[in-house]
Structures are given as C-alpha cells and as structure tokens.
Scaffold this motif. Structure first.
Motif, PDB file in Angstrom:
ATOM      1  N   THR A  93       0.849  -1.124  -0.146  1.00  0.00           N
ATOM      2  CA  THR A  93       0.095  -0.153   0.089  1.00  0.00           C
ATOM      3  C   THR A  93       0.801   1.171  -0.094  1.00  0.00           C
ATOM      4  N   ALA A  94       0.812   2.143  -1.033  1.00  0.00           N
ATOM      5  CA  ALA A  94       1.388   3.165  -1.289  1.00  0.00           C
ATOM      6  C   ALA A  94       0.875   4.375  -0.262  1.00  0.00           C
ATOM      7  N   ILE A  95       1.728   5.041   0.815  1.00  0.00           N
ATOM      8  CA  ILE A  95       1.015   5.878   1.647  1.00  0.00           C
ATOM      9  C   ILE A  95       2.051   7.126   1.548  1.00  0.00           C
ATOM     10  N   LEU A  96       1.330   8.354   1.443  1.00  0.00           N
ATOM     11  CA  LEU A  96       2.131   9.608   1.594  1.00  0.00           C
ATOM     12  C   LEU A  96       2.320   9.926   2.952  1.00  0.00           C
ATOM     13  N   ASP A  97       3.362  10.380   3.442  1.00  0.00           N
ATOM     14  CA  ASP A  97       3.811  10.876   4.702  1.00  0.00           C
ATOM     15  C   ASP A  97       2.676  11.726   5.230  1.00  0.00           C
ATOM     16  N   PHE A  98       1.948  11.812   6.284  1.00  0.00           N
ATOM     17  CA  PHE A  98       0.985  12.477   6.655  1.00  0.00           C
ATOM     18  C   PHE A  98       1.583  13.894   6.940  1.00  0.00           C
ATOM     19  N   THR A  99       2.832  13.887   7.632  1.00  0.00           N
ATOM     20  CA  THR A  99       3.462  15.091   8.004  1.00  0.00           C
ATOM     21  C   THR A  99       3.564  16.208   6.956  1.00  0.00           C
ATOM     22  N   HIS A 100       4.139  15.537   5.803  1.00  0.00           N
ATOM     23  CA  HIS A 100       4.757  16.345   4.663  1.00  0.00           C
ATOM     24  C   HIS A 100       3.092  16.854   4.119  1.00  0.00           C
ATOM     25  N   ALA A 101       2.250  16.053   3.776  1.00  0.00           N
ATOM     26  CA  ALA A 101       0.987  16.507   3.416  1.00  0.00           C
ATOM     27  C   ALA A 101       0.335  17.467   4.515  1.00  0.00           C
ATOM     28  N   VAL A 102       0.224  17.427   5.775  1.00  0.00           N
ATOM     29  CA  VAL A 102      -0.375  18.511   6.595  1.00  0.00           C
ATOM     30  C   VAL A 102       0.533  19.935   6.376  1.00  0.00           C
ATOM     31  N   CYS A 103       1.922  19.620   6.188  1.00  0.00           N
ATOM     32  CA  CYS A 103       2.669  20.802   6.187  1.00  0.00           C
ATOM     33  C   CYS A 103       2.320  21.721   5.006  1.00  0.00           C
ATOM     34  N   TYR A 104       1.929  21.058   3.833  1.00  0.00           N
ATOM     35  CA  TYR A 104       1.626  21.840   2.594  1.00  0.00           C
ATOM     36  C   TYR A 104       0.102  22.468   2.978  1.00  0.00           C
ATOM     37  N   VAL A 105      -0.923  21.351   3.538  1.00  0.00           N
ATOM     38  CA  VAL A 105      -2.143  22.308   3.843  1.00  0.00           C
ATOM     39  C   VAL A 105      -1.923  23.429   4.749  1.00  0.00           C
ATOM     40  N   TRP A 106      -1.168  23.314   5.655  1.00  0.00           N
ATOM     41  CA  TRP A 106      -0.711  24.631   6.608  1.00  0.00           C
ATOM     42  C   TRP A 106      -0.268  25.698   5.811  1.00  0.00           C
ATOM     43  N   ALA A 107       0.753  25.570   5.025  1.00  0.00           N
ATOM     44  CA  ALA A 107       1.078  26.625   4.357  1.00  0.00           C
ATOM     45  C   ALA A 107       0.217  27.244   3.330  1.00  0.00           C
ATOM     46  N   ALA A 108      -0.730  26.579   2.702  1.00  0.00           N
ATOM     47  CA  ALA A 108      -1.892  27.038   1.849  1.00  0.00           C
ATOM     48  C   ALA A 108      -2.830  27.674   2.770  1.00  0.00           C
ATOM     49  N   ALA A 109      -3.256  27.382   3.777  1.00  0.00           N
ATOM     50  CA  ALA A 109      -4.068  28.062   4.752  1.00  0.00           C
ATOM     51  C   ALA A 109      -3.736  29.256   5.321  1.00  0.00           C
ATOM     52  N   MET A 110      -2.168  29.312   5.502  1.00  0.00           N
ATOM     53  CA  MET A 110      -1.575  30.759   6.287  1.00  0.00           C
ATOM     54  C   MET A 110      -1.140  31.562   5.244  1.00  0.00           C
ATOM     55  N   ALA A 111      -1.165  31.307   4.125  1.00  0.00           N
ATOM     56  CA  ALA A 111      -0.485  32.227   2.855  1.00  0.00           C
ATOM     57  C   ALA A 111      -1.378  33.551   2.865  1.00  0.00           C
ATOM     58  N   GLY A 112      -0.687  34.526   3.004  1.00  0.00           N
ATOM     59  CA  GLY A 112      -1.154  35.947   2.890  1.00  0.00           C
ATOM     60  C   GLY A 112      -2.260  36.102   3.908  1.00  0.00           C
ATOM     61  N   ARG A 113      -2.069  35.499   4.980  1.00  0.00           N
ATOM     62  CA  ARG A 113      -3.323  36.044   5.825  1.00  0.00           C
ATOM     63  C   ARG A 113      -2.745  35.803   7.504  1.00  0.00           C
TER      64      ARG A 113
END
Length: 254
Positions: A93-113
């Motif tokens: 089963t191929a699994i993306l590391d959750f920590t890396h994924a949530v860091c991208y989500v964090w960056a997008a949420a915080m960008a410019g605000r």
C-alpha cells in the motif's frame, strides 16, 4: 507554534509570525493499537535510486516482509520514492507521509493571511485530510487559489505561489492519502522514524570538518549498520574472513 516550526523544518515553509497565539496544546498520539516499531533496519547509499531500490528489495526479502498480511511503503512526495514503489513494491500500500501533506495544507491556509483569519480554514482542511476526504480538500484549496489568482512566472514565494504549489502536490498524491482507510487497517501514516534516522546518519557523515578519502559511501554503510537493529555488524565480521582473497582461511583444530 508547533505547526509553524514543523512546516519550516520539514518543508521550509514559513508561516505568519502571529500564528503562535492561536496554536493548540501539544497532545500525544495515544490511539489504541497504533503501529509500533519492532525492529529497525537501515539501508543507505549514494549510488542512486536504482541501487537503493535493489538493496531495499534484498533487505525486505531478508526480513521476510513478503509473508506479512499487511504491507505499506510510506514516503514523502518525491517522484523517485514512488518509482521504487512501482518497480519493486507494487503490492504494498502506497502511503504519503501525513506530516508532509499537512505541512502543505498549513502553508496554503496561512498564505497571505494573519492567523485568526486562517486558523479555522487550516483546522477544517486538516480534518478533511485526516479523514481521507481528499476531493473536498482539493476543492477548498482551489477556492482559495481563485481568491488569490494565479502566480506570476518565476514567482515561488507569494501567497498565490504557495497555494498553487499545494494544489499541485495534493493532486499528484491524491491516491496515497486515504488516511481513514490506512488507520482502520492499522497501517502507519508517517515516515517520522526514518526522518529521525537520516538526521542521525547526517550528524556522523556530514560536516564542514569531515573528509572521506574514499568518498562517503564506506562510512555511510557503517553509519547505517550502526543504527540498525538487525545485527549487521555481527553478520559482517562473521563472514568477512571468507571474502578476503589475500588471506587463507584456517579452521581451529579440534
């Protein structure tokens, strides 16, 4: 503050300086029957991804992984990792590391605000990620992208560029982020153990005052064997005398 530090360390993303005031308390992962590390074995090389892939196959065979009922390959989003999966471990089963994924989500949420305006978005998006609702997450990030517009050519640091990068990442990895299913199956969702192992090896092999007259590969092998828990050192010294061509092998007298 924890997410700000984590995203900066893991992916090099910087968050707004006001984020620390809105961060939740740190809490341990105490869910029952979570995956536990039993034995750590480490493979390291600078010889390229093809060599690494073959060595991983050999180690997996030696460890008897093929007999396991549940098998997973957990990695970050680098394309080379998934080429190894396709070539050698396609049944895992191929699994993306959750920590890396949530860091991208964090960056997008915080960008410019500022953090008060962005925190609720981050909490909602992180919950979608944790629940495996990737399509809904991507749709939410796309709305944020529409608000900011498309980044200019060559722009890598603006809020629009950060959100665009997150969208590309999520779309590329969308089939490897079914975290609800992985958790129900008892599979690991983070490669944090190997991330910390890499830091251990780097401290031994890398440094401004360290030079290797035969290159770093021999020392890299020793460092990997040292942090492994599979008695690689003992195996090496037991079989070493058979591999020395210039020395006769003697047996002890009865």
């Amino acid at each position: 503050q924890r997410m700000s530090d984590l995203s900066r360390e893991t992916k090099g993303f910087s968050a707004h300086p006001e984020t620390s005031a809105e961060s939740p308390e740190d809490s341990p992962d105490d869910r029952p029957a979570k995956p536990q590390v039993l034995v750590r074995s480490v493979t390291a090389t600078r010889a390229g991804i093809d060599t690494l892939g073959r060595r991983l196959v050999a180690d997996a065979h030696r460890r008897g992984f093929s007999a396991a009922k549940r098998k997973a390959l957990v990695a970050d989003g680098a394309a080379t990792n998934w080429s190894v999966h396709r070539k050698h471990f396609s049944s895992y089963t191929a699994i993306l590391d959750f920590t890396h994924a949530v860091c991208y989500v964090w960056a997008a949420a915080m960008a410019g605000r500022s953090s008060p305006a962005a925190w609720s978005d981050y909490i909602g998006w992180a919950q979608l990620l944790w629940s495996g609702q990737v399509d809904r997450l991507i749709a939410a990030v796309e709305i944020r992208q529409q608000q900011l517009g498309s980044p200019l050519d060559g722009d890598e640091t603006s809020p629009a560029a950060l959100v665009a990068r997150t969208l590309v990442y999520l779309n590329n990895q969308r089939t490897r982020m079914k975290y609800d299913e992985y958790r129900k199956a008892g599979l690991p969702i983070t490669s944090s153990h190997i991330e910390s192992t890499i830091k251990q090896i780097n401290r031994r092999v890398k440094g401004s005052e360290k030079f290797w007259d035969q290159g770093a590969e021999p020392m890299l092998q020793l460092a990997a064997d040292h942090v492994s828990e599979t008695n690689d050192f003992d195996h090496f010294w037991t079989s070493r005398h058979r591999k020395l061509k210039s020395m006769r092998c003697y047996q002890s007298a009865a």
